[in-house]
Design a protein around this motif. Structure first.
Motif: not given
Length: 161
Positions: A133, A137, A147-148, A150-155
């Motif tokens: 992970c 990152w 990174r955005k 990844i954040k959107t997908t994880c959210g």
């Protein structure tokens, strides 16, 4: 070597650098040789990581830690062939990536500690997953809006649970 279709002109207009440039780097390799070295490192690293993952199911914890971690390191070092070792180290320690780079290195060391010193399989696997992970990152920092994404997908994934 010139780039086709006025890419050089577009690069200067948008302030983009050619990551491979004309600098031959440490080994004085041509662009083609550097690209082949990068691909070789990537696939050797991938093979080592897959082998390490297979070894964890056979109960060989130390072999898992070595293969998996070295696979990640070899894949990461492949990028050095593209941009040069000194430039890659400079980019890795840039403020935007420094924390991710340090976390990755710490998790790499902790994977070895869990495998060799503590000899706890579950902890070793947890550190290896976290290592992956952290590498994802860190790598995403090189991709615009990586990174955005990844954040959107994880959210979105967290909301669906």
């Amino acid at each position: 070597m010139s780039l086709p279709f006025n890419v050089q002109q577009a690069q200067s207009r948008f302030g983009l650098d050619d990551p491979m440039g004309d600098d031959p780097g440490l080994f004085h390799l041509s662009r083609t040789e550097r690209l082949m070295a990068f691909c070789g490192c990537f696939f050797v690293g991938l093979a080592l990581s897959i082998l390490g993952t297979a070894l964890v199911f056979s109960g060989r914890l130390t072999a898992f830690a070595i293969c998996y971690s070295m696979g990640n390191v070899v894949s990461l070092l492949g990028m050095c062939f593209l941009v040069g070792f000194k430039k890659h180290l400079k980019m890795a320690t840039a403020p935007v990536r420094l924390t991710a780079f340090i976390v990755y290195i710490v998790l790499l060391v902790m994977t070895f500690v869990a495998a060799f010193a503590i000899d706890v399989a579950v902890l070793c696997i947890i550190f290896a997953i976290l290592q992956y992970c952290a590498l994802a990152w860190y790598s995403a920092s090189y991709i615009p809006y990586g990174r955005k994404l990844i954040k959107t997908t994880c959210g979105a994934f967290a909301k669906s649970i």
